[in-house]
Design a protein around this motif. Structure first.
Motif, PDB file in Angstrom:
ATOM      1  N   VAL A  53       0.833  -1.081  -0.094  1.00  9.56           N
ATOM      2  CA  VAL A  53       0.130  -0.069  -0.094  1.00  9.56           C
ATOM      3  C   VAL A  53       0.855   1.198   0.105  1.00  9.56           C
ATOM      4  N   LEU A  54       1.909   1.185   0.639  1.00  7.97           N
ATOM      5  CA  LEU A  54       2.870   2.410   0.937  1.00  7.97           C
ATOM      6  C   LEU A  54       3.744   2.666  -0.411  1.00  7.97           C
ATOM      7  N   SER A  55       3.946   1.374  -1.056  1.00  9.06           N
ATOM      8  CA  SER A  55       4.790   1.533  -2.201  1.00  9.06           C
ATOM      9  C   SER A  55       3.714   1.681  -3.278  1.00  9.06           C
ATOM     10  N   ALA A  56       2.663   1.977  -3.384  1.00  9.60           N
ATOM     11  CA  ALA A  56       1.510   2.244  -4.498  1.00  9.60           C
ATOM     12  C   ALA A  56       2.152   3.396  -4.861  1.00  9.60           C
ATOM     13  N   PRO A  57       1.707   4.043  -6.276  1.00  9.50           N
ATOM     14  CA  PRO A  57       1.837   5.488  -6.684  1.00  9.50           C
ATOM     15  C   PRO A  57       1.098   6.169  -5.651  1.00  9.50           C
ATOM     16  N   GLY A  58       1.975   7.234  -5.302  1.00  5.80           N
ATOM     17  CA  GLY A  58       1.272   8.185  -4.388  1.00  5.80           C
ATOM     18  C   GLY A  58       1.479   7.917  -3.072  1.00  5.80           C
ATOM     19  N   GLY A  59       1.990   6.638  -2.556  1.00  2.00           N
ATOM     20  CA  GLY A  59       2.157   6.323  -1.111  1.00  2.00           C
ATOM     21  C   GLY A  59       3.631   6.721  -0.714  1.00  2.00           C
ATOM     22  N   ASP A  60       3.684   6.758   0.593  1.00  2.00           N
ATOM     23  CA  ASP A  60       4.973   7.081   1.118  1.00  2.00           C
ATOM     24  C   ASP A  60       5.936   5.723   1.516  1.00  2.00           C
ATOM     25  N   SER A  61       6.792   5.483   1.007  1.00  2.00           N
ATOM     26  CA  SER A  61       7.316   3.857   1.050  1.00  2.00           C
ATOM     27  C   SER A  61       8.552   4.080   2.198  1.00  2.00           C
ATOM     28  N   ALA A  62       8.899   5.320   2.684  1.00  2.00           N
ATOM     29  CA  ALA A  62       9.935   5.527   3.539  1.00  2.00           C
ATOM     30  C   ALA A  62       9.951   4.647   4.903  1.00  2.00           C
ATOM     31  N   GLY A  63      11.077   3.971   5.013  1.00  2.00           N
ATOM     32  CA  GLY A  63      10.860   2.835   6.196  1.00  2.00           C
ATOM     33  C   GLY A  63      10.378   1.785   6.178  1.00  2.00           C
ATOM     34  N   VAL A  64       9.883   1.178   5.032  1.00  2.00           N
ATOM     35  CA  VAL A  64       9.271  -0.135   4.902  1.00  2.00           C
ATOM     36  C   VAL A  64      10.093  -1.066   4.441  1.00  2.00           C
ATOM     37  N   VAL A  65      10.367  -2.144   5.109  1.00  2.00           N
ATOM     38  CA  VAL A  65      11.103  -3.293   5.074  1.00  2.00           C
ATOM     39  C   VAL A  65      10.748  -3.995   3.953  1.00  2.00           C
ATOM     40  N   THR A  66      11.472  -4.371   2.831  1.00  2.00           N
ATOM     41  CA  THR A  66      10.774  -5.139   1.860  1.00  2.00           C
ATOM     42  C   THR A  66      11.478  -6.543   1.754  1.00  2.00           C
ATOM     43  N   GLU A  67      12.597  -6.755   2.483  1.00  2.80           N
ATOM     44  CA  GLU A  67      13.297  -7.967   2.278  1.00  2.80           C
ATOM     45  C   GLU A  67      12.694  -8.814   3.277  1.00  2.80           C
ATOM     46  N   VAL A  68      12.484 -10.239   2.768  1.00  4.95           N
ATOM     47  CA  VAL A  68      11.969 -11.323   3.618  1.00  4.95           C
ATOM     48  C   VAL A  68      13.063 -12.177   4.175  1.00  4.95           C
ATOM     49  N   PRO A  69      12.862 -12.307   5.414  1.00  7.92           N
ATOM     50  CA  PRO A  69      14.031 -13.255   5.838  1.00  7.92           C
ATOM     51  C   PRO A  69      13.727 -14.846   5.498  1.00  7.92           C
ATOM     52  N   GLU A  70      14.952 -15.422   5.025  1.00  5.55           N
ATOM     53  CA  GLU A  70      14.633 -16.773   4.861  1.00  5.55           C
ATOM     54  C   GLU A  70      14.041 -17.593   5.585  1.00  5.55           C
ATOM     55  N   GLY A  71      13.092 -18.440   5.091  1.00  4.59           N
ATOM     56  CA  GLY A  71      12.050 -19.442   5.833  1.00  4.59           C
ATOM     57  C   GLY A  71      10.809 -18.679   5.883  1.00  4.59           C
ATOM     58  N   VAL A  72      10.363 -17.473   5.712  1.00  5.29           N
ATOM     59  CA  VAL A  72       9.279 -16.854   6.026  1.00  5.29           C
ATOM     60  C   VAL A  72       8.493 -17.027   4.754  1.00  5.29           C
ATOM     61  N   VAL A  73       7.249 -17.910   4.933  1.00  3.06           N
ATOM     62  CA  VAL A  73       6.158 -17.656   3.827  1.00  3.06           C
ATOM     63  C   VAL A  73       5.653 -16.407   3.582  1.00  3.06           C
ATOM     64  N   THR A  74       5.751 -15.917   2.207  1.00  2.00           N
ATOM     65  CA  THR A  74       5.057 -14.628   2.094  1.00  2.00           C
ATOM     66  C   THR A  74       3.751 -14.856   1.640  1.00  2.00           C
ATOM     67  N   GLY A  75       2.761 -13.703   1.623  1.00  2.00           N
ATOM     68  CA  GLY A  75       1.440 -13.637   1.175  1.00  2.00           C
ATOM     69  C   GLY A  75       1.413 -14.329  -0.328  1.00  2.00           C
ATOM     70  N   ALA A  76       2.309 -13.672  -1.011  1.00  2.33           N
ATOM     71  CA  ALA A  76       2.256 -14.243  -2.700  1.00  2.33           C
ATOM     72  C   ALA A  76       2.707 -15.759  -2.752  1.00  2.33           C
ATOM     73  N   GLU A  77       3.386 -16.111  -1.698  1.00  3.69           N
ATOM     74  CA  GLU A  77       3.655 -17.747  -2.029  1.00  3.69           C
ATOM     75  C   GLU A  77       2.276 -18.408  -1.512  1.00  3.69           C
ATOM     76  N   VAL A  78       1.746 -17.771  -0.357  1.00  2.14           N
ATOM     77  CA  VAL A  78       0.732 -18.404   0.025  1.00  2.14           C
ATOM     78  C   VAL A  78      -0.566 -18.400  -1.076  1.00  2.14           C
ATOM     79  N   GLU A  79      -0.811 -17.397  -1.547  1.00  2.32           N
ATOM     80  CA  GLU A  79      -1.653 -17.495  -2.533  1.00  2.32           C
ATOM     81  C   GLU A  79      -1.532 -18.132  -3.936  1.00  2.32           C
ATOM     82  N   ALA A  80      -0.078 -18.099  -4.392  1.00  2.00           N
ATOM     83  CA  ALA A  80       0.409 -19.097  -5.444  1.00  2.00           C
ATOM     84  C   ALA A  80       0.216 -20.499  -5.112  1.00  2.00           C
ATOM     85  N   SER A  81       0.539 -20.804  -3.889  1.00  2.00           N
ATOM     86  CA  SER A  81       0.594 -22.451  -3.514  1.00  2.00           C
ATOM     87  C   SER A  81      -0.928 -22.913  -3.225  1.00  2.00           C
TER      88      SER A  81
END
Length: 144
Positions: A53-81
């Protein structure tokens, strides 16, 4: 003087009691682990959504961590699997004389209570559909 066989039986009984106690503890820990993993997954998905949401056009993405630690299942992976379901396994202790129903996991105790209630009321055995209803599960017609 006790017999050798009697001493062996005493040691076997003590070892079996220890195993049963450890199994109960393992069941408890496994259930607690499943809850913690689910909570971790939910927080990870929440962080990803806020980042999106914050990285969408017009959003403020300052301070948002985008790297996912190894072993963490992301939402995209959950939706795809396939759906991710974390279930604790529960081992049923070996029956022995004097074993109380409290030696079973909470879920098994609920199943026994439902069956005993039906027996007390003279209603006979539970069908799978009735069990699903008793435990608050969705009843799905066969083939669906």
């Amino acid at each position: 003087m006790p017999s050798v066989a009697g001493l062996l039986e005493q040691h076997e009984l003590a070892a079996r009691r220890r195993v049963d106690g450890l199994r109960e503890e393992a069941d408890r820990i496994q259930a607690e682990l499943a809850v913690a993993e689910q909570e971790w997954s939910e927080w990870t998905i929440a962080r990803e959504r806020v980042g999106a949401v914050l990285s969408a056009p017009g959003g403020d993405s300052a301070g948002v961590v985008t790297e996912v630690p190894e072993g963490v299942v992301t939402g995209a992976e959950v939706e795809a699997s396939a759906p991710l379901v974390v279930k604790a396994r529960s081992q049923v202790p070996m029956w022995r004389e004097g074993l109380a129903g409290t030696a079973l996991s909470v879920d098994y105790q609920r199943i026994l209570a439902a069956i005993e209630d039906r027996g007390r009321l003279g209603q006979g055995p539970l069908t799978c559909q009735e069990m699903a209803t008793v435990f608050g599960l969705d009843v799905v017609p066969r083939g669906g």
